[in-house]
Design a protein around this motif. Structure first.
Motif, mmCIF file in Angstrom:
data_model
loop_
_atom_site.group_PDB
_atom_site.id
_atom_site.type_symbol
_atom_site.label_atom_id
_atom_site.label_comp_id
_atom_site.label_asym_id
_atom_site.label_seq_id
_atom_site.Cartn_x
_atom_site.Cartn_y
_atom_site.Cartn_z
ATOM 1 N N ARG A 50 60.336 -48.494 -72.880
ATOM 2 C CA ARG A 50 60.061 -49.176 -71.015
ATOM 3 C C ARG A 50 58.035 -48.255 -70.702
ATOM 4 O O ARG A 50 58.873 -47.032 -70.978
ATOM 5 N N PRO A 51 57.699 -49.095 -70.181
ATOM 6 C CA PRO A 51 56.223 -48.307 -69.891
ATOM 7 C C PRO A 51 56.743 -47.461 -68.705
ATOM 8 O O PRO A 51 57.553 -48.218 -67.388
ATOM 9 N N LEU A 52 56.436 -46.727 -68.197
ATOM 10 C CA LEU A 52 56.607 -45.247 -67.103
ATOM 11 C C LEU A 52 55.869 -45.450 -65.985
ATOM 12 O O LEU A 52 54.445 -46.300 -66.397
ATOM 13 N N VAL A 53 56.908 -45.881 -65.206
ATOM 14 C CA VAL A 53 55.679 -46.232 -63.925
ATOM 15 C C VAL A 53 55.680 -44.929 -62.610
ATOM 16 O O VAL A 53 55.189 -43.976 -62.238
ATOM 17 N N ASP A 54 57.241 -44.290 -62.567
ATOM 18 C CA ASP A 54 57.235 -42.676 -62.114
ATOM 19 C C ASP A 54 58.591 -41.575 -62.035
ATOM 20 O O ASP A 54 59.991 -42.903 -62.384
ATOM 21 N N VAL A 55 58.394 -40.965 -62.361
ATOM 22 C CA VAL A 55 59.698 -40.229 -61.979
ATOM 23 C C VAL A 55 59.041 -38.946 -60.773
ATOM 24 O O VAL A 55 58.604 -38.234 -61.000
ATOM 25 N N GLN A 56 60.723 -39.483 -59.755
ATOM 26 C CA GLN A 56 60.574 -38.776 -58.827
ATOM 27 C C GLN A 56 62.082 -37.561 -58.472
ATOM 28 O O GLN A 56 63.018 -38.520 -59.081
ATOM 29 N N PRO A 57 61.705 -36.565 -58.167
ATOM 30 C CA PRO A 57 63.360 -36.017 -57.412
ATOM 31 C C PRO A 57 64.239 -36.741 -56.928
ATOM 32 O O PRO A 57 63.200 -37.514 -55.878
#
Length: 172
Positions: A99-106
């Motif tokens: 899947r296309p990544l949008v964001d990774v956040q804690p």
């Protein structure tokens, strides 16, 4: 069909939008190098021990963007997992890699916002901020925001995080 674009704004910040980058006064973010092409492969050779949560979030995001399930698996805490469960997990990680990544956040818990900062409360009568003692934010996981193949339907995966032997690892 909408597509999520990664743009670099005039002030240098990363912006995610469904518009053309030039429409918001930015420029396209350059594509990441493809592993194995030219000298780019050396950039991807790294120890998969994330020493901080920020390093884990960045490295996991890069692994997802690469579409390489093995890079994602390098940040997974495999301890105590059976072979059969390992194969099932690799199928789940492959779906994430596709899947296309949008964001990774804690993600933080305990009266804090998504960035681990205290939530400001206001007195209803005066409108003044209410002073509260600063609390230590408690990290509970990493939130991975993606889109499905159609480019517009959101998909969210939440990984728990664990520190072991000086490294940060993810688990589903």
């Amino acid at each position: 069909m909408a597509q999520v674009r990664q743009c670099i704004a005039a002030d240098g910040t990363m912006v995610y939008t469904d518009k053309q980058c030039v429409d918001i006064g930015g420029r396209e973010r350059p594509a990441d190098p493809v592993p194995g092409v030219g000298g780019a492969a050396a950039r991807y050779q790294r120890d998969s021990c994330a020493r901080s949560v920020q390093d884990l979030a960045y490295s996991l995001g890069s692994a997802i963007q690469s579409g390489d399930v093995n890079r994602i698996a390098g940040f997974y805490d495999w301890s105590g997992m059976s072979t059969a469960n390992g194969y099932r997990l690799m199928d789940r990680l492959q779906a994430i890699a596709n899947r296309p990544l949008v964001d990774v956040q804690p993600m933080y818990a305990g009266g804090t916002n998504a960035y681990g900062e205290d939530i400001v409360r206001f007195d209803e009568a005066t409108g003044e901020p209410i002073a509260t003692p600063r609390r230590q934010a408690r990290l509970i996981g990493l939130r991975v925001e993606q889109t499905l193949a159609n480019g517009s339907t959101p998909s969210r995966t939440v990984f728990s995080v664990r520190r072991n032997q000086g490294c940060w690892w993810v688990r589903l």
